[in-house]
Design a protein around this motif. Sequence first.
Motif, PDB file in Angstrom:
ATOM      1  N   PRO A 272       4.727  -9.917  -6.495  1.00 38.78           N
ATOM      2  CA  PRO A 272       4.254  -8.524  -6.596  1.00 38.78           C
ATOM      3  C   PRO A 272       3.334  -8.239  -7.773  1.00 38.78           C
ATOM      4  N   ASP A 273       3.315  -9.113  -8.769  1.00 39.38           N
ATOM      5  CA  ASP A 273       2.480  -8.891  -9.955  1.00 39.38           C
ATOM      6  C   ASP A 273       1.213  -9.749  -9.960  1.00 39.38           C
ATOM      7  N   SER A 274       0.796 -10.195  -8.784  1.00 36.87           N
ATOM      8  CA  SER A 274      -0.408 -11.026  -8.710  1.00 36.87           C
ATOM      9  C   SER A 274      -1.669 -10.156  -8.730  1.00 36.87           C
ATOM     10  N   ALA A 275      -2.454 -10.274  -9.787  1.00 37.55           N
ATOM     11  CA  ALA A 275      -3.697  -9.504  -9.891  1.00 37.55           C
ATOM     12  C   ALA A 275      -4.671  -9.883  -8.780  1.00 37.55           C
ATOM     13  N   LEU A 276      -4.700 -11.177  -8.428  1.00 33.82           N
ATOM     14  CA  LEU A 276      -5.635 -11.629  -7.398  1.00 33.82           C
ATOM     15  C   LEU A 276      -5.298 -11.030  -6.031  1.00 33.82           C
ATOM     16  N   LEU A 277      -4.008 -10.926  -5.716  1.00 32.74           N
ATOM     17  CA  LEU A 277      -3.616 -10.338  -4.433  1.00 32.74           C
ATOM     18  C   LEU A 277      -3.935  -8.844  -4.388  1.00 32.74           C
ATOM     19  N   HIS A 278      -3.691  -8.150  -5.490  1.00 31.59           N
ATOM     20  CA  HIS A 278      -4.042  -6.721  -5.542  1.00 31.59           C
ATOM     21  C   HIS A 278      -5.556  -6.534  -5.399  1.00 31.59           C
ATOM     22  N   HIS A 279      -6.305  -7.420  -6.033  1.00 29.27           N
ATOM     23  CA  HIS A 279      -7.771  -7.354  -5.908  1.00 29.27           C
ATOM     24  C   HIS A 279      -8.205  -7.559  -4.459  1.00 29.27           C
ATOM     25  N   GLN A 280      -7.651  -8.576  -3.814  1.00 30.95           N
ATOM     26  CA  GLN A 280      -8.015  -8.860  -2.428  1.00 30.95           C
ATOM     27  C   GLN A 280      -7.619  -7.717  -1.493  1.00 30.95           C
ATOM     28  N   LEU A 281      -6.468  -7.119  -1.749  1.00 33.51           N
ATOM     29  CA  LEU A 281      -6.056  -5.976  -0.939  1.00 33.51           C
ATOM     30  C   LEU A 281      -6.982  -4.775  -1.144  1.00 33.51           C
ATOM     31  N   GLY A 282      -7.384  -4.559  -2.387  1.00 36.16           N
ATOM     32  CA  GLY A 282      -8.320  -3.481  -2.674  1.00 36.16           C
ATOM     33  C   GLY A 282      -9.628  -3.658  -1.929  1.00 36.16           C
ATOM     34  N   LEU A 283     -10.142  -4.880  -1.911  1.00 32.54           N
ATOM     35  CA  LEU A 283     -11.381  -5.170  -1.189  1.00 32.54           C
ATOM     36  C   LEU A 283     -11.206  -4.980   0.315  1.00 32.54           C
ATOM     37  N   SER A 284     -10.057  -5.415   0.828  1.00 39.85           N
ATOM     38  CA  SER A 284      -9.811  -5.319   2.268  1.00 39.85           C
ATOM     39  C   SER A 284      -9.703  -3.862   2.727  1.00 39.85           C
ATOM     40  N   TYR A 285      -8.970  -3.043   1.967  1.00 39.60           N
ATOM     41  CA  TYR A 285      -8.854  -1.628   2.333  1.00 39.60           C
ATOM     42  C   TYR A 285     -10.203  -0.920   2.245  1.00 39.60           C
ATOM     43  N   ASP A 286     -10.983  -1.259   1.226  1.00 38.80           N
ATOM     44  CA  ASP A 286     -12.301  -0.644   1.103  1.00 38.80           C
ATOM     45  C   ASP A 286     -13.198  -1.030   2.281  1.00 38.80           C
ATOM     46  N   ARG A 287     -13.121  -2.296   2.683  1.00 34.46           N
ATOM     47  CA  ARG A 287     -13.941  -2.738   3.810  1.00 34.46           C
ATOM     48  C   ARG A 287     -13.498  -2.059   5.112  1.00 34.46           C
ATOM     49  N   LYS A 288     -12.214  -1.800   5.223  1.00 35.23           N
ATOM     50  CA  LYS A 288     -11.699  -1.183   6.450  1.00 35.23           C
ATOM     51  C   LYS A 288     -12.183   0.261   6.605  1.00 35.23           C
ATOM     52  N   THR A 289     -12.519   0.931   5.503  1.00 34.67           N
ATOM     53  CA  THR A 289     -12.983   2.322   5.587  1.00 34.67           C
ATOM     54  C   THR A 289     -14.266   2.449   6.389  1.00 34.67           C
ATOM     55  N   ALA A 290     -15.083   1.383   6.417  1.00 33.15           N
ATOM     56  CA  ALA A 290     -16.372   1.452   7.100  1.00 33.15           C
ATOM     57  C   ALA A 290     -16.212   1.688   8.594  1.00 33.15           C
ATOM     58  N   ASN A 291     -15.146   1.180   9.178  1.00 34.30           N
ATOM     59  CA  ASN A 291     -14.953   1.293  10.628  1.00 34.30           C
ATOM     60  C   ASN A 291     -13.776   2.193  11.006  1.00 34.30           C
ATOM     61  N   ASN A 292     -13.311   2.979  10.049  1.00 33.34           N
ATOM     62  CA  ASN A 292     -12.140   3.812  10.315  1.00 33.34           C
ATOM     63  C   ASN A 292     -12.288   5.141   9.566  1.00 33.34           C
ATOM     64  N   ARG A 293     -13.168   5.991  10.070  1.00 33.29           N
ATOM     65  CA  ARG A 293     -13.462   7.244   9.370  1.00 33.29           C
ATOM     66  C   ARG A 293     -12.271   8.199   9.360  1.00 33.29           C
ATOM     67  N   GLU A 294     -11.442   8.149  10.380  1.00 28.65           N
ATOM     68  CA  GLU A 294     -10.309   9.068  10.463  1.00 28.65           C
ATOM     69  C   GLU A 294      -9.317   8.827   9.328  1.00 28.65           C
ATOM     70  N   GLU A 295      -9.140   7.577   8.940  1.00 32.87           N
ATOM     71  CA  GLU A 295      -8.201   7.243   7.870  1.00 32.87           C
ATOM     72  C   GLU A 295      -8.915   6.864   6.579  1.00 32.87           C
TER      73      GLU A 295
END
Length: 598
Positions: A272-295
């Motif tokens: 749970p304290d992995s900075a790299l995993l949090h970074h990757q999740l942050g990038l993934s959620y940001d990328r998902k916003t492009a195709n999911n305007r409702e959320e």
Amino acid sequence: MLLAKLRQLECHFTWGLNLTDLKDLQIRLKNSIDLAEGKERNIGWSYSYQAFTKYMQGHLEEARDDLTKAEQHIREQHGDNCEKQLIVTYGNFAWVHYYMGEHVQSQTYLDKLEKIKKKFPTQSPSALHPEIYGEKGRAFLKLSYQYYEKAKKCFEKALELEPEEIEWNDGYAVALYRIEYCSCTSFEESPARKQLRRVLELDPNNAHMMVLLGLKYADYGEHEKAKELVERAMELEPDKPYVTRYVAKYYRNKGKVDESIPLLKRALERTPDSALLHHQLGLSYDRKTANNREEADNLLRLSIRHLEQAISLKPSLIFAMVKLAGIYAKEDNRKAEMLFQRAFELAIAGKEHLQMVTVNYANFQLYNNRSAPLAVKHYMEGLRLQKVLDLLSSKVALLRQYRIQQKSQGSWSMMWCCLAQSLYNHLLYIFPLTVLHWYWRLVSYPTQAPGLFRLVWNIVACLLLFDFQYFVWHLLHHKVPWLYQTFHKVHHKYTATFALTTEHSGAWETLSLGFFAAVNPLLLGCHPMTEMLFFLLNIWLSVEDHSGYDFPWSTHRLVPFGLYGGAPHHDLHHLKFKSNYAPYFTHWDKLFGTLHSN
């Protein structure tokens, strides 16, 4: 006297380790211990390294306890053959007891090391045991990019002495992979690719190496092989975070964030304290916003939360910092400005990633602050650091969309390498031959220029003839190994082209292709004006072929029916090696069955 002896030891205390992110390093070491407990051979070295981090915090008793655990695990793993494996741990023990004021105990460990040294002498006084090189390499590999080259050299020295040792082959592969990341290294000649395969020969079920090799294949367009390796790695180690995070990266790079996010969340449950995993999740959620305007709002909040957590855990994570600043800029320029300035401080202090921060900050000034003068200032600063298109395209969407190999960017060092090769060829060969050509060939200039039809026809004829000559020359220099190794290999140093790679070739290639270009107008009886225009056009087309960009106005888009290959045609040749041998037109490759397309 005691201190002088301690300074001669080979251990974490003497390796010059600059632990800028001490908290993050401790978390990663703890994770490696927790995930490998009782199974892996590297538990001992992880405890020994952790002991050094405890010393850095002033916790000497905890450091001593970790070293005791390190020795215990090393003895369990290696039994009677543990003495050389204990050299670094004993060195750390000696230092910790010294700082605790226990000089007698410190000398005791120095005596133990002296006995090991006499029992296992090295080839020379300056040489180290392979176990020391291996552990030193692993220590460097846990730090920042600046240390990866040092890690590589350590593993190389360890493998010179014991080439079959899996752990050091594994570490060497990781070091090479990280050094090559986003470089233009040729896939066929990639040291990382070769070493990853080497590890899999020694350890066929190594899921970590498998997924890294899969990512390497994916970077160079070998998607079927990449998919096969990634899926196999997941079958072997579905619950290991150091495997699943790379699998998640593979899916994110393919745009499949819905497959990436669950894997990252599952890995985060174990670490749970992995900075790299949090970074990757942050990038993934940001990328998902492009195709999911409702959320979009909820996804953006999740992205911010994970990026902020990544920076909290690892304050030097510049990529997360710049990404977060870009997200902040959508609502709060002040917060974005503060984060950019922090990123600049880190980039300048660490002497890395400054170009990336500069271009992102220029984008921020242009699109968010609406300050064209400041944007131009920072774009110009970026140009001083690296060449314009490759620098801007890495972050400016308008240019990036035209980059053929979007993951590969030419670096400043690559540009200088190409420029130096070009200057060498021109000063040593082209310029003297040009002077001789002017001296021996007396040119008589006709009183009238050629007609437009004749001018165009002669230029096209020269191009077609040159295209045929180049195709034959090129095909031979790929099919005959001696010709490729001796003459043409230098031109294929980079698989992702950029303008200066046009002239990155040896003397034979430069002179022979230059000869074709020079002799063709003479063979066809061209007017001097036609000759000059052909030279200019030939140079233009050659540079465009190697530019690495496919713009809407590129030549191949202007010539109908797919008759002209252009930059995508030639870029694919540099990437794959075994296709598209003609420089401009496509008919010869079609005829010989060597025409490939993306």
